[in-house]
Design an enzyme around this catalytic site. Structure first.
Site, short mmCIF file in Angstrom:
data_model
loop_
_atom_site.label_atom_id
_atom_site.label_comp_id
_atom_site.label_asym_id
_atom_site.label_seq_id
_atom_site.Cartn_x
_atom_site.Cartn_y
_atom_site.Cartn_z
N ARG A 6 19.61 -34.34 29.05
CA ARG A 6 19.39 -32.97 28.62
C ARG A 6 20.50 -32.03 29.11
O ARG A 6 20.63 -30.91 28.61
CB ARG A 6 18.04 -32.45 29.14
CG ARG A 6 16.83 -33.04 28.46
CD ARG A 6 15.55 -32.33 28.92
NE ARG A 6 15.55 -30.93 28.54
CZ ARG A 6 15.04 -30.46 27.40
NH1 ARG A 6 14.50 -31.29 26.51
NH2 ARG A 6 15.06 -29.17 27.14
N MET B 109 20.31 -26.66 25.57
CA MET B 109 19.30 -27.55 26.12
C MET B 109 19.69 -27.95 27.54
O MET B 109 20.77 -28.48 27.78
CB MET B 109 19.17 -28.82 25.26
CG MET B 109 18.10 -29.77 25.75
SD MET B 109 17.76 -31.13 24.62
CE MET B 109 19.21 -32.14 24.91
N CYS B 110 18.82 -27.65 28.49
CA CYS B 110 19.00 -28.02 29.90
C CYS B 110 17.74 -28.73 30.38
O CYS B 110 16.71 -28.71 29.71
CB CYS B 110 19.27 -26.79 30.75
SG CYS B 110 20.79 -25.90 30.31
N GLY B 111 17.83 -29.34 31.54
CA GLY B 111 16.67 -29.97 32.14
C GLY B 111 16.40 -29.39 33.50
O GLY B 111 17.33 -29.22 34.31
#
Length: 299
Positions: free
Chosen positions: A32, A1-3
């Site tokens: 995130r 999970m990245c933003g």
């Protein structure tokens, strides 16, 4: 999970506060991706000048002799300014030659970006701290991309953080993973692309750089990406005169876009957009799978 976040200023209204607004968006995505963060900012540039942003994490570099040697190689004036563990070179010489010379001759350094309009900074650490360290809030310009990383398949390193760029004024932030990046990396190296990390997202950036260097528009390059990149991805892409978004055909990675008369914003979650001026009056939608969205300063 990245933003991931992107902000494209369609008019002059918010260009003076592009960095501050991007920092607000980046902060909202901190949970995130608390491992590392980075950002790229596009401004007007200086006609005929190329800037090369270099990371020298953990190194003690005297940039003066490096600039002098690069000047001799290019046969053109080179200046350099240090920004903590980054340095920004400026020259009217060939930016692609300058990029490769630094990769080949400055041991341990990483060239993050080169082009007339782009500067890029990234580091390990919580996104708020990275933005503060490299003074994102004070930056002005036309558009910006930023990324917060939660490492799931590789170590937490600055070289693993986004954005990624291999071509002039072209960069990419990515949420997802590519399954065919090793094969594609070898193919692109055969076409003259040069990579500095093992990250799959750098391969995606290199793919776009190769296609555009071959004459494609960003839309044409992304059309090719839909056939040539395997995996899951939500991309936000910056080029010299515009901004683009693409999700893979399954679109399992989140994305939301909002647009007003003055700006277009994209993020992994709406909360990053909600704090922008005029957000309540924006048109908001989820980008469709496998559909290419582009905006241009010329439009």
């Amino acid at each position: 999970m990245c933003g991931i976040v992107g902000l494209f200023c369609k008019t002059e209204t918010h260009r003076h506060e592009l960095g501050r607004l991007t920092e607000v968006m980046l902060a909202e995505m901190g949970d995130r991706g608390p491992d590392s963060a980075g950002f790229a900012v596009y401004d007007a540039g200086v006609p005929g000048r190329t800037r090369i942003t270099v990371l020298a994490e953990g190194l003690e570099v005297d940039w003066g002799p490096v600039a002098a040697a690069l000047e001799a190689t290019l046969g053109a004036e080179v200046t350099v300014a240090a920004v903590h563990d980054h340095a920004v070179f400026s020259t009217d010489g060939d930016g692609r030659i300058a990029r490769q010379w630094i990769i080949d001759n400055v041991a341990g350094a990483t060239v993050l970006a080169q082009g007339n309009k782009i500067e890029m900074f990234k580091a390990v650490g919580y996104p708020d701290l990275v933005a503060e360290r490299y003074d994102l809030a004070s930056r002005t310009g036309t558009h910006a991309l930023a990324h917060t990383r939660m490492a799931t398949e590789s170590a937490v390193t600055t070289n693993g953080s986004h954005p990624f760029s291999t071509g002039s004024d072209t960069c990419l932030v990515h949420n997802g993973s590519l399954s065919n990046h090793n094969r594609l990396r070898r193919q692109l190296e055969g076409q003259g692309e040069s990579f500095q990390t093992e990250n799959d997202s750098e391969v995606a950036a290199g793919y776009l750089a190769w296609r555009m260097r071959s004459g494609d528009t960003i839309s044409e390059a992304l059309e090719g990406a839909l056939g040539d990149l395997d995996g899951f991805y939500t991309f936000a892409i910056g080029v010299a005169d515009g901004f683009a978004i693409l999700r893979d055909p399954i679109a399992c990675k989140p994305a939301v876009v909002a647009e007003t008369d003055d700006w277009v914003a994209m993020s992994s979650e709406y909360r990053a957009i909600a704090r922008l001026p005029g957000a309540l009056d924006a048109e908001v939608w989820e980008p469709e799978p496998a559909r290419i969205y582009t905006w241009s300063l010329a439009a």
